[in-house]
Design an enzyme around this catalytic site. Structure first.
Site, PDB file in Angstrom:
ATOM      1  N   ILE A   1      10.799  27.015 -60.311  1.00 42.17           N
ATOM      2  CA  ILE A   1      10.898  26.084 -61.547  1.00 42.17           C
ATOM      3  C   ILE A   1       9.638  26.330 -62.580  1.00 42.17           C
ATOM      4  CG2 ILE A   1       9.589  24.100 -60.464  1.00 42.17           C
ATOM      5  CD1 ILE A   1      11.406  22.136 -61.925  1.00 42.17           C
TER       6      ILE A   1
ATOM      7  N   ASP B   1       4.526  21.152 -56.506  1.00 39.29           N
ATOM      8  CA  ASP B   1       3.061  20.482 -57.168  1.00 39.29           C
ATOM      9  C   ASP B   1       2.305  21.594 -57.130  1.00 39.29           C
ATOM     10  OD1 ASP B   1       1.531  18.599 -58.372  1.00 39.29           O
ATOM     11  OD2 ASP B   1       1.554  17.576 -56.332  1.00 39.29           O
TER      12      ASP B   1
END
Ligand code: AR6
Length: 169
Positions: A11, A34
């Site tokens: 991503i 994250d």
């Protein structure tokens, strides 16, 4: 109507208005998506997160909610951080998982974003079964009534991609 696309990949390589982060309540980083977002996006994202913690999010971001920061060096305008629920067999937390998608789209829409990339929230460290996570993600985005024109689910591996594809068609 919002167009929904699926891609397999990382991503942090996406070019979109908003990249959604599967964060934790602290907003101070972690592993998985994250960790990858903070690594590639650089320190500006963490600085913004710290500012939010020092301002109105003193206790952290509650599960199911979403908040925006700069995207730093990512090819996006904003990162929207959301906190998925940890999967539980004794309690149905699907409402909170749906809320992550809905709230992220609401925040993105308020910013004027037209394209949003989502990871499969909660399906990593937080243990949500991929098939059910995919169903909730797609049903929620379809029902969201958002001004965001394009939603792209970015799935890390083939099984995740196939789980989403099964619910999209
Ligand atoms: N791009 C796309 N998808 C990814 C990437 C990537 N670069 N890396 C992992 N995935 P997770 P969670 C997939 O664990 O379950 C963190 O420590 C992964 O295969 O990132 O919501 C936070 O700080 C999985 O399918 O998020 C929290 O503490 C999905 O992304 C906690 O993990 C989500 O996995 C949140 O756990």
């Amino acid at each position: 109507m919002t167009a929904i696309e699926l891609v397999q990949g990382d991503i942090t390589r996406e070019s979109v208005d908003v990249i959604v982060n599967a964060a934790n309540s602290s907003l101070l980083g972690g592993g998985g998506v994250d960790g990858a977002i903070h690594r590639r996006g650089g320190p500006a994202i963490l600085e913004d997160c710290r500012r939010l913690r020092a301002a109105h999010l003193g206790k952290g971001l509650p599960t199911g909610q979403a908040v925006a920061t700069t995207a730093g060096e990512l090819d996006a305008r904003w990162v929207v951080h959301t906190v998925g629920p940890v999967f539980s067999t004794s309690e149905d937390r699907s409402g909170l998982l749906a809320s992550c998608y809905r709230e992220s789209l609401r925040v993105a829409g308020e910013l004027g974003a037209r394209s949003v990339a989502f990871p499969a929230i909660s399906t990593g460290v937080y243990g949500w079964p991929m098939d059910d996570g995919a169903r909730i993600a797609i049903e929620t985005v379809r029902a969201a009534g958002t001004t965001v024109e394009q939603v792209r689910f970015v799935l890390f591996d083939r099984p995740a991609y196939e789980a989403f594809a099964a619910h999209l068609h």
